[in-house]
Design a protein around this motif. Structure first.
Motif, PDB file in Angstrom:
ATOM      1  N   GLY A   8      -2.755   1.212  -9.032  1.00  0.00           N
ATOM      2  CA  GLY A   8      -4.045   1.012  -8.386  1.00  0.00           C
ATOM      3  C   GLY A   8      -4.948   0.062  -9.143  1.00  0.00           C
ATOM      4  O   GLY A   8      -5.694  -0.729  -8.544  1.00  0.00           O
ATOM      5  N   VAL A  65      -8.157   2.996  -4.451  1.00  0.00           N
ATOM      6  CA  VAL A  65      -8.139   1.571  -4.773  1.00  0.00           C
ATOM      7  C   VAL A  65      -9.414   0.895  -4.291  1.00  0.00           C
ATOM      8  O   VAL A  65     -10.110   0.220  -5.045  1.00  0.00           O
ATOM      9  N   THR A  93       0.819  -1.215   0.000  1.00  0.00           N
ATOM     10  CA  THR A  93       0.000   0.000   0.000  1.00  0.00           C
ATOM     11  C   THR A  93       0.854   1.267   0.000  1.00  0.00           C
ATOM     12  O   THR A  93       1.994   1.272   0.451  1.00  0.00           O
ATOM     13  N   LYS A 116      -4.002  -3.498  -8.421  1.00  0.00           N
ATOM     14  CA  LYS A 116      -4.485  -3.853  -7.085  1.00  0.00           C
ATOM     15  C   LYS A 116      -5.974  -4.175  -7.117  1.00  0.00           C
ATOM     16  O   LYS A 116      -6.436  -5.127  -6.474  1.00  0.00           O
ATOM     17  N   GLN A 117      -6.741  -3.380  -7.838  1.00  0.00           N
ATOM     18  CA  GLN A 117      -8.185  -3.594  -7.909  1.00  0.00           C
ATOM     19  C   GLN A 117      -8.519  -4.953  -8.525  1.00  0.00           C
ATOM     20  O   GLN A 117      -9.433  -5.642  -8.068  1.00  0.00           O
ATOM     21  N   SER A 176      -5.484   4.044  -1.023  1.00  0.00           N
ATOM     22  CA  SER A 176      -5.248   4.822  -2.243  1.00  0.00           C
ATOM     23  C   SER A 176      -3.818   4.634  -2.719  1.00  0.00           C
ATOM     24  O   SER A 176      -2.934   4.236  -1.961  1.00  0.00           O
TER      25      SER A 176
END
Length: 249
Positions: free
Chosen positions: A188, A218, A171, A191-192, A181
């Motif tokens: 991002g 995110v 993160t 990550k999603q 975020s």
């Protein structure tokens, strides 16, 4: 308005707020977004700001290079890594994304670790290659030197082909109301996708990343199973995260 006047306005706004986007600058200066984009490219080229997806951020908010981040807060990273190890079990499929904390996890794995690791973290590859029983799947994409990871549409698309038992998310920032975020949208988005395809997600964050935000959201904190930090469970800096229904480790 003259170009120099636009430059002064853009720099003053970014120095004050830390960031700005094309749309808002276009409205304020009453010029097209293409003009703003060219202005920001020029300012970025001269080292006066950092161009990011959709706008720009202050140079002071630019994340350290991966090498610098690896050297930063090594004790905290080691604590997080040791707390993380019990979550990884034999036979699992595990997502690990970018970040020096994720590399710390890799370096602390037991020699007999046996699971499938799917990652875009190129700095993690030489660490994991020493483990004979870890099946390593490296996601393709555009290599980002700042994060030492592959990103972009190809990375997201390839991640979508896997279903993970566990996702260990590196993160940039976490905050109670705004969630997790990222500095870069491309990071991002990876990550999603990993979050979407994982049964359980644990976010890894040292204390400096708590109660902070970056420009690309995110997810909400309720989307993750738990938060792993370098802090003791009773540390008051974790108070904002206690009533969110997530596990604090």
């Amino acid at each position: 308005m003259l170009k120099e006047e636009r430059f002064n306005h853009i720099l003053a706004l970014i120095n004050k707020k830390g960031k700005a986007n094309y749309e808002s600058l276009s409205e304020q200066l009453q010029v097209s977004e293409d003009t703003i984009r060219r202005d920001i490219e020029s300012l970025d080229h001269n080292g006066l700001l950092l161009k990011v997806r959709g706008g720009a951020i202050a140079v002071s908010k630019n994340p350290l290079s991966f090498r610098d981040r690896t050297r930063s807060q090594p004790e905290e990273k080691n604590i997080i890594a040791l707390k993380t190890l019990p979550l990884i079990r034999s036979g699992q499929t595990v997502f690990m994304d970018s970040g020096s904390t994720i590399c710390a996890v890799g370096s602390h794995l037991p020699a007999n670790s046996k699971f499938r690791l799917v990652t875009n973290n190129m700095a993690l590859v030489p660490v994991i290659s020493a483990f004979r029983h870890i099946e390593l799947v490296v996601l393709g994409g555009m290599y980002d030197r700042e994060t030492a990871a592959n990103t972009g549409g190809q990375t997201v698309g390839e991640a979508a082909n896997y279903i993970a038992d566990l996702y260990l998310m590196g993160t940039c920032a976490l905050q109670k109301d705004f969630g997790i975020s990222a500095v870069f949208q491309s990071d991002g988005e990876v990550k999603q996708q990993m979050l979407k395809n994982s049964a359980k997600t644990y976010a890894l964050a040292d204390n400096a990343k708590l109660n902070a935000t970056e420009h690309y959201k995110v997810c909400e904190l309720k989307k993750i199973k738990g938060l792993i930090t370098d802090l003791p469970a009773d540390d008051p800096r974790l108070d904002d995260f206690r009533d969110l229904g997530i596990r604090l480790i």
